[in-house]
Design a protein around this motif. Structure first.
Motif, PDB file in Angstrom:
ATOM      1  N   LEU A 231      71.285  10.060  16.837  1.00  0.00           N
ATOM      2  CA  LEU A 231      70.131   9.634  16.209  1.00  0.00           C
ATOM      3  C   LEU A 231      70.124  10.280  14.954  1.00  0.00           C
ATOM      4  O   LEU A 231      70.045  11.498  14.627  1.00  0.00           O
ATOM      5  CB  LEU A 231      68.804   9.854  16.994  1.00  0.00           C
ATOM      6  CG  LEU A 231      67.574   9.551  16.482  1.00  0.00           C
ATOM      7  CD1 LEU A 231      67.003   8.126  17.066  1.00  0.00           C
ATOM      8  CD2 LEU A 231      66.630  10.390  16.587  1.00  0.00           C
ATOM      9  N   ASP A 232      70.137   9.700  13.868  1.00  0.00           N
ATOM     10  CA  ASP A 232      70.133   9.901  12.465  1.00  0.00           C
ATOM     11  C   ASP A 232      68.871   9.764  11.734  1.00  0.00           C
ATOM     12  O   ASP A 232      68.172   8.556  11.871  1.00  0.00           O
ATOM     13  CB  ASP A 232      71.143   9.422  11.590  1.00  0.00           C
ATOM     14  CG  ASP A 232      72.502   9.747  12.033  1.00  0.00           C
ATOM     15  OD1 ASP A 232      72.517  10.950  12.176  1.00  0.00           O
ATOM     16  OD2 ASP A 232      73.550   9.133  11.867  1.00  0.00           O
ATOM     17  N   ARG A 233      67.990  10.635  10.982  1.00  0.00           N
ATOM     18  CA  ARG A 233      66.680  10.330  10.254  1.00  0.00           C
ATOM     19  C   ARG A 233      67.412  10.096   9.006  1.00  0.00           C
ATOM     20  O   ARG A 233      68.087  10.868   8.234  1.00  0.00           O
ATOM     21  CB  ARG A 233      66.165  11.659  10.584  1.00  0.00           C
ATOM     22  CG  ARG A 233      64.918  11.506   9.684  1.00  0.00           C
ATOM     23  CD  ARG A 233      63.936  12.938   9.751  1.00  0.00           C
ATOM     24  NE  ARG A 233      62.796  12.710   8.990  1.00  0.00           N
ATOM     25  CZ  ARG A 233      62.565  13.580   8.151  1.00  0.00           C
ATOM     26  NH1 ARG A 233      63.312  14.392   7.496  1.00  0.00           N
ATOM     27  NH2 ARG A 233      61.331  13.386   7.427  1.00  0.00           N
ATOM     28  N   LEU A 234      66.925   8.947   8.394  1.00  0.00           N
ATOM     29  CA  LEU A 234      67.323   8.654   7.017  1.00  0.00           C
ATOM     30  C   LEU A 234      65.820   8.462   6.208  1.00  0.00           C
ATOM     31  O   LEU A 234      65.121   7.873   6.294  1.00  0.00           O
ATOM     32  CB  LEU A 234      67.942   7.063   7.072  1.00  0.00           C
ATOM     33  CG  LEU A 234      68.915   6.781   7.741  1.00  0.00           C
ATOM     34  CD1 LEU A 234      69.527   5.399   7.701  1.00  0.00           C
ATOM     35  CD2 LEU A 234      70.322   7.614   7.456  1.00  0.00           C
ATOM     36  N   ALA A 235      66.026   9.750   5.424  1.00  0.00           N
ATOM     37  CA  ALA A 235      64.829   9.846   4.422  1.00  0.00           C
ATOM     38  C   ALA A 235      65.556   9.290   3.088  1.00  0.00           C
ATOM     39  O   ALA A 235      66.562   9.978   2.685  1.00  0.00           O
ATOM     40  CB  ALA A 235      64.421  11.310   4.627  1.00  0.00           C
ATOM     41  N   ASN A 236      64.868   8.461   2.231  1.00  0.00           N
ATOM     42  CA  ASN A 236      65.138   8.119   1.094  1.00  0.00           C
ATOM     43  C   ASN A 236      66.642   7.661   0.662  1.00  0.00           C
ATOM     44  O   ASN A 236      67.287   7.811   0.001  1.00  0.00           O
ATOM     45  CB  ASN A 236      65.073   9.385   0.151  1.00  0.00           C
ATOM     46  CG  ASN A 236      63.464  10.064   0.295  1.00  0.00           C
ATOM     47  OD1 ASN A 236      62.713   9.366   0.256  1.00  0.00           O
ATOM     48  ND2 ASN A 236      63.540  11.423   0.067  1.00  0.00           N
ATOM     49  N   SER A 237      67.016   6.840   1.670  1.00  0.00           N
ATOM     50  CA  SER A 237      68.336   6.211   1.707  1.00  0.00           C
ATOM     51  C   SER A 237      68.151   5.320   0.466  1.00  0.00           C
ATOM     52  O   SER A 237      67.239   4.234   0.414  1.00  0.00           O
ATOM     53  CB  SER A 237      68.715   5.292   2.947  1.00  0.00           C
ATOM     54  OG  SER A 237      69.571   4.550   2.670  1.00  0.00           O
ATOM     55  N   SER A 238      68.957   5.322  -0.485  1.00  0.00           N
ATOM     56  CA  SER A 238      68.753   4.584  -1.854  1.00  0.00           C
ATOM     57  C   SER A 238      69.214   3.173  -1.385  1.00  0.00           C
ATOM     58  O   SER A 238      68.516   2.329  -1.919  1.00  0.00           O
ATOM     59  CB  SER A 238      69.863   5.183  -2.778  1.00  0.00           C
ATOM     60  OG  SER A 238      71.113   4.975  -2.461  1.00  0.00           O
ATOM     61  N   GLU A 239      70.208   2.908  -0.592  1.00  0.00           N
ATOM     62  CA  GLU A 239      70.547   1.493  -0.170  1.00  0.00           C
ATOM     63  C   GLU A 239      69.075   0.788   0.473  1.00  0.00           C
ATOM     64  O   GLU A 239      68.783  -0.289   0.225  1.00  0.00           O
ATOM     65  CB  GLU A 239      71.603   1.259   0.728  1.00  0.00           C
ATOM     66  CG  GLU A 239      71.748  -0.128   1.311  1.00  0.00           C
ATOM     67  CD  GLU A 239      72.501  -0.288   2.503  1.00  0.00           C
ATOM     68  OE1 GLU A 239      72.659  -1.352   2.942  1.00  0.00           O
ATOM     69  OE2 GLU A 239      72.845   0.677   3.068  1.00  0.00           O
ATOM     70  N   LEU A 240      68.656   1.610   1.573  1.00  0.00           N
ATOM     71  CA  LEU A 240      67.664   0.899   2.232  1.00  0.00           C
ATOM     72  C   LEU A 240      66.170   0.677   1.421  1.00  0.00           C
ATOM     73  O   LEU A 240      65.084  -0.056   1.536  1.00  0.00           O
ATOM     74  CB  LEU A 240      67.223   1.764   3.446  1.00  0.00           C
ATOM     75  CG  LEU A 240      68.385   1.600   4.607  1.00  0.00           C
ATOM     76  CD1 LEU A 240      68.069   2.655   5.900  1.00  0.00           C
ATOM     77  CD2 LEU A 240      68.525   0.111   4.909  1.00  0.00           C
TER      78      LEU A 240
ATOM     79  N   ASN B 271      57.755   3.232   7.348  1.00  0.00           N
ATOM     80  CA  ASN B 271      57.196   4.293   6.869  1.00  0.00           C
ATOM     81  C   ASN B 271      57.691   4.539   5.089  1.00  0.00           C
ATOM     82  O   ASN B 271      58.364   5.216   5.180  1.00  0.00           O
ATOM     83  CB  ASN B 271      57.554   5.590   7.651  1.00  0.00           C
ATOM     84  CG  ASN B 271      56.799   6.832   7.320  1.00  0.00           C
ATOM     85  OD1 ASN B 271      55.875   6.820   6.352  1.00  0.00           O
ATOM     86  ND2 ASN B 271      57.113   7.839   8.065  1.00  0.00           N
ATOM     87  N   ARG B 272      56.804   3.909   4.396  1.00  0.00           N
ATOM     88  CA  ARG B 272      56.926   4.089   3.075  1.00  0.00           C
ATOM     89  C   ARG B 272      55.839   4.889   2.247  1.00  0.00           C
ATOM     90  O   ARG B 272      54.580   4.843   2.683  1.00  0.00           O
ATOM     91  CB  ARG B 272      56.937   2.629   2.432  1.00  0.00           C
ATOM     92  CG  ARG B 272      58.244   1.841   2.599  1.00  0.00           C
ATOM     93  CD  ARG B 272      58.261   0.408   1.852  1.00  0.00           C
ATOM     94  NE  ARG B 272      59.292  -0.357   2.274  1.00  0.00           N
ATOM     95  CZ  ARG B 272      60.403  -0.605   1.767  1.00  0.00           C
ATOM     96  NH1 ARG B 272      60.837   0.454   0.609  1.00  0.00           N
ATOM     97  NH2 ARG B 272      61.138  -1.372   2.142  1.00  0.00           N
ATOM     98  N   SER B 273      56.169   5.733   1.374  1.00  0.00           N
ATOM     99  CA  SER B 273      55.272   6.479   0.773  1.00  0.00           C
ATOM    100  C   SER B 273      55.803   6.346  -0.901  1.00  0.00           C
ATOM    101  O   SER B 273      56.648   7.196  -0.818  1.00  0.00           O
ATOM    102  CB  SER B 273      55.322   8.070   1.345  1.00  0.00           C
ATOM    103  OG  SER B 273      54.317   8.816   0.623  1.00  0.00           O
ATOM    104  N   GLY B 274      55.032   5.854  -1.659  1.00  0.00           N
ATOM    105  CA  GLY B 274      55.506   5.572  -2.818  1.00  0.00           C
ATOM    106  C   GLY B 274      57.091   4.982  -2.842  1.00  0.00           C
ATOM    107  O   GLY B 274      57.085   3.918  -2.388  1.00  0.00           O
ATOM    108  N   SER B 275      57.735   5.805  -3.422  1.00  0.00           N
ATOM    109  CA  SER B 275      59.206   5.325  -3.722  1.00  0.00           C
ATOM    110  C   SER B 275      60.136   5.710  -2.426  1.00  0.00           C
ATOM    111  O   SER B 275      61.267   5.636  -2.414  1.00  0.00           O
ATOM    112  CB  SER B 275      59.933   5.640  -4.905  1.00  0.00           C
ATOM    113  OG  SER B 275      59.915   7.078  -5.086  1.00  0.00           O
ATOM    114  N   GLN B 276      59.561   6.441  -1.500  1.00  0.00           N
ATOM    115  CA  GLN B 276      60.214   6.933  -0.301  1.00  0.00           C
ATOM    116  C   GLN B 276      60.048   5.988   0.994  1.00  0.00           C
ATOM    117  O   GLN B 276      59.193   5.507   1.251  1.00  0.00           O
ATOM    118  CB  GLN B 276      59.835   8.517  -0.012  1.00  0.00           C
ATOM    119  CG  GLN B 276      59.887   9.401  -1.192  1.00  0.00           C
ATOM    120  CD  GLN B 276      59.399  10.881  -0.735  1.00  0.00           C
ATOM    121  OE1 GLN B 276      58.944  10.895   0.248  1.00  0.00           O
ATOM    122  NE2 GLN B 276      59.926  11.596  -1.592  1.00  0.00           N
TER     123      GLN B 276
END
Length: 192
Positions: free
Chosen positions: A57-66, A6-11
């Motif tokens: 369960l963790d939601r990772l939004a915009n993790s810079s590493e990933l 689930n990518r949206s632009g740089s997210q």
């Protein structure tokens, strides 16, 4: 088959599972998973076998590493997590005591020396082939003393707790006594 990340632009939006169990050996985290449904399914399967597992369960939004990783690398991490989940859901449980690690594969002769040092039978010495770590070209071999193999989770838990208590009474470290489903090998042989 590649996953839809689930990518949206740089997210990037993905999910991970944070795990902790007092007896059974778990990775500290599993994932990333491309969807909450996939992470939730893994969570449900693990909780059926390990009802006292602490899992989040963790939601990772915009993790810079990933975010900087290509989809192929995210797929590889997902495959690794799926391997761990398969191992954790398989029998038997092995109750082991960690003895040492080595960058070299342990030979049958070395296993006999280890057994003499820890006062056990050479047939109780088993190995796990880890992965190559920083500074090592070859995988790291972890040497264990095998105390019990069973398909009964309650027996595995009881044996691990008993061994920890026994070591604690002798003022020895208890952290190395674990119950695991990792593929263990006898030196220079097939999986246990």
């Amino acid at each position: 088959m590649p996953n839809e990340w689930n990518r949206s632009g740089s997210q990037l939006l993905c999910y991970t599972l944070a795990t902790n169990h007092p007896i059974f050996q778990f990775p500290t985290g599993l994932g990333p998973f491309p969807t909450a449904a996939e992470a939730g399914k893994a969570m449900d399967m693990l909780l059926v076998r390990y009802p006292d597992l602490r899992i989040r369960l963790d939601r990772l939004a915009n993790s810079s590493e990933l975010m900087s990783l290509p989809d192929e690398t995210l797929d590889e991490r997902l495959v690794t997590s799926q391997w761990w989940i398969e191992r954790l859901l398989m029998a038997p449980f092995s109750i082991v005591e960690t003895i040492e690690s080595s960058p070299n594969e342990v030979t049958a002769e070395h296993a006999r020396q280890i057994a003499a040092r820890v006062d056990c039978s050479p047939s109780d010495i088993v190995l796990f082939q880890g992965t190559a770590t920083a500074g090592l070209q070859e995988p790291l071999w972890i040497v264990f003393r095998l105390h019990l193999q069973t398909e009964d989770a309650a027996k595995a838990k009881t044996k691990a707790l008993w061994l920890r208590r026994e070591r604690e009474q002798k003022d020895l470290d208890t952290a190395g006594v674990i119950a695991t489903t990792l593929p263990l090998y006898y030196p220079a042989s097939e999986p246990v």
